[in-house]
Write a protein that holds these residues in place. Structure first.
Motif, PDB file in Angstrom:
ATOM      1  N   ASN A  92       0.731  -1.254  -0.144  1.00 61.76           N
ATOM      2  CA  ASN A  92       0.136   0.110   0.018  1.00 61.76           C
ATOM      3  C   ASN A  92       0.754   1.162  -0.152  1.00 61.76           C
ATOM      4  OD1 ASN A  92      -2.324   1.591  -0.022  1.00 61.76           O
ATOM      5  ND2 ASN A  92      -2.628   1.412   2.158  1.00 61.76           N
ATOM      6  N   ASN A  93       2.020   0.998  -0.435  1.00 60.41           N
ATOM      7  CA  ASN A  93       2.994   2.170  -0.480  1.00 60.41           C
ATOM      8  C   ASN A  93       2.853   3.268  -1.746  1.00 60.41           C
ATOM      9  OD1 ASN A  93       5.299   3.993  -0.827  1.00 60.41           O
ATOM     10  ND2 ASN A  93       6.462   2.662   0.924  1.00 60.41           N
ATOM     11  N   PRO A  94       2.579   4.427  -1.679  1.00 64.01           N
ATOM     12  CA  PRO A  94       2.471   5.258  -3.081  1.00 64.01           C
ATOM     13  C   PRO A  94       3.636   4.608  -4.056  1.00 64.01           C
ATOM     14  CG  PRO A  94       1.971   6.411  -1.089  1.00 64.01           C
ATOM     15  CD  PRO A  94       2.659   5.268  -0.603  1.00 64.01           C
ATOM     16  N   VAL A  95       4.740   4.383  -3.458  1.00 63.72           N
ATOM     17  CA  VAL A  95       5.919   4.012  -4.660  1.00 63.72           C
ATOM     18  C   VAL A  95       5.494   2.604  -5.413  1.00 63.72           C
ATOM     19  CG1 VAL A  95       8.167   3.343  -4.860  1.00 63.72           C
ATOM     20  CG2 VAL A  95       7.618   5.025  -3.282  1.00 63.72           C
ATOM     21  N   ASP A  96       4.999   1.853  -4.556  1.00 64.22           N
ATOM     22  CA  ASP A  96       4.354   0.433  -5.281  1.00 64.22           C
ATOM     23  C   ASP A  96       3.427   0.981  -6.524  1.00 64.22           C
ATOM     24  OD1 ASP A  96       6.095  -1.175  -3.549  1.00 64.22           O
ATOM     25  OD2 ASP A  96       4.639  -0.914  -1.909  1.00 64.22           O
ATOM     26  N   LYS A  97       2.592   1.800  -6.069  1.00 67.60           N
ATOM     27  CA  LYS A  97       1.488   2.000  -7.245  1.00 67.60           C
ATOM     28  C   LYS A  97       2.270   2.663  -8.287  1.00 67.60           C
ATOM     29  CE  LYS A  97      -2.022   2.287  -3.730  1.00 67.60           C
ATOM     30  NZ  LYS A  97      -2.890   2.960  -2.876  1.00 67.60           N
ATOM     31  N   LEU A  98       3.031   3.732  -7.877  1.00 61.74           N
ATOM     32  CA  LEU A  98       3.782   4.235  -9.215  1.00 61.74           C
ATOM     33  C   LEU A  98       4.723   3.405  -9.930  1.00 61.74           C
ATOM     34  CD1 LEU A  98       4.469   6.846 -10.467  1.00 61.74           C
ATOM     35  CD2 LEU A  98       6.311   7.199  -8.811  1.00 61.74           C
ATOM     36  N   TRP A  99       5.299   2.348  -9.349  1.00 60.60           N
ATOM     37  CA  TRP A  99       6.128   1.344  -9.860  1.00 60.60           C
ATOM     38  C   TRP A  99       5.160   0.525 -10.812  1.00 60.60           C
ATOM     39  CZ3 TRP A  99      10.686   1.508 -11.699  1.00 60.60           C
ATOM     40  CH2 TRP A  99      11.550   0.222 -12.301  1.00 60.60           C
ATOM     41  N   ALA A 100       3.913   0.281 -10.446  1.00 55.35           N
ATOM     42  CA  ALA A 100       3.158  -0.665 -11.072  1.00 55.35           C
ATOM     43  C   ALA A 100       2.528   0.143 -12.432  1.00 55.35           C
ATOM     44  CB  ALA A 100       1.829  -1.127 -10.291  1.00 55.35           C
ATOM     45  N   GLU A 101       2.347   1.326 -12.027  1.00 56.87           N
ATOM     46  CA  GLU A 101       2.018   2.305 -13.287  1.00 56.87           C
ATOM     47  C   GLU A 101       2.913   2.504 -14.225  1.00 56.87           C
ATOM     48  OE1 GLU A 101       0.991   6.928 -14.033  1.00 56.87           O
ATOM     49  OE2 GLU A 101       0.196   6.072 -12.179  1.00 56.87           O
ATOM     50  N   LYS A 102       4.370   2.433 -13.945  1.00 51.71           N
ATOM     51  CA  LYS A 102       5.519   2.364 -14.732  1.00 51.71           C
ATOM     52  C   LYS A 102       5.764   1.146 -15.755  1.00 51.71           C
ATOM     53  CE  LYS A 102       8.049   6.339 -12.868  1.00 51.71           C
ATOM     54  NZ  LYS A 102       8.080   7.267 -14.105  1.00 51.71           N
ATOM     55  N   GLN A 103       5.243   0.061 -14.855  1.00 56.38           N
ATOM     56  CA  GLN A 103       5.381  -1.097 -15.668  1.00 56.38           C
ATOM     57  C   GLN A 103       4.216  -1.594 -16.720  1.00 56.38           C
ATOM     58  OE1 GLN A 103       8.402  -2.366 -14.966  1.00 56.38           O
ATOM     59  NE2 GLN A 103       8.488  -0.620 -13.524  1.00 56.38           N
ATOM     60  N   GLY A 104       3.306  -0.527 -16.716  1.00 50.05           N
ATOM     61  CA  GLY A 104       2.219  -0.547 -17.564  1.00 50.05           C
ATOM     62  C   GLY A 104       0.746  -0.970 -16.820  1.00 50.05           C
ATOM     63  N   ALA A 105       0.625  -1.061 -15.859  1.00 46.02           N
ATOM     64  CA  ALA A 105      -0.705  -1.128 -15.079  1.00 46.02           C
ATOM     65  C   ALA A 105      -1.644  -0.198 -15.306  1.00 46.02           C
ATOM     66  CB  ALA A 105      -0.263  -1.545 -13.432  1.00 46.02           C
TER      67      ALA A 105
END
Length: 130
Positions: free
Chosen positions: A94-107
């Motif tokens: 639930n860390n904002p960095v995890d969400k950002l990294w997922a977005e950068k991977q194409g999620a």
């Protein structure tokens, strides 16, 4: 001979999660909403299943053995045969960095565990899947 319109328009969702409990919970939610479900236990299996089944949506956990959700998402989005498939991350991270990294991977979206059935259906609706 008539064609069953429900089966010809039924959407398919690929679920990748190493927890059987989570897969069952997601499958029940999705099947009750009319989706066909394919289940796998790892990111590597998700990449293969995406190519084989061409689902309408892929739901990935992040922390899995044999290829995590980030790796799977990145590979799916780099493959011309699967890059059009929306990926919805479903994770306990639930860390904002995890969400950002997922977005950068194409999620295309991110849902945090624990979740309610409505969270899943709303997340899918946000991706414009019926």
């Amino acid at each position: 001979m008539s064609v069953n319109s429900e089966s010809s328009t039924q959407r398919t969702v690929l679920i990748a999660d190493d927890s059987q409990t989570e897969r069952v919970k997601l499958r029940q939610t999705l099947e009750q909403a009319g989706y066909k479900v394919i289940e796998v236990q790892s990111g590597n299996e998700a990449k293969l299943a995406a190519v084989e089944h061409h689902p309408d949506l892929i739901m990935l956990d992040i922390i899995m053995d044999n290829g995590d959700g980030y790796q799977a998402c990145r590979a799916i989005k780099r493959n011309t045969a699967t890059q059009h498939i929306p990926v919805l991350m479903v994770s306990g991270k639930n860390n904002p960095v995890d969400k950002l990294w997922a977005e950068k991977q194409g999620a295309s979206g991110y849902i945090t565990k624990p979740y309610e059935a409505q969270d899943i259906l709303s997340g899918i609706a946000a991706l414009t899947l019926p």
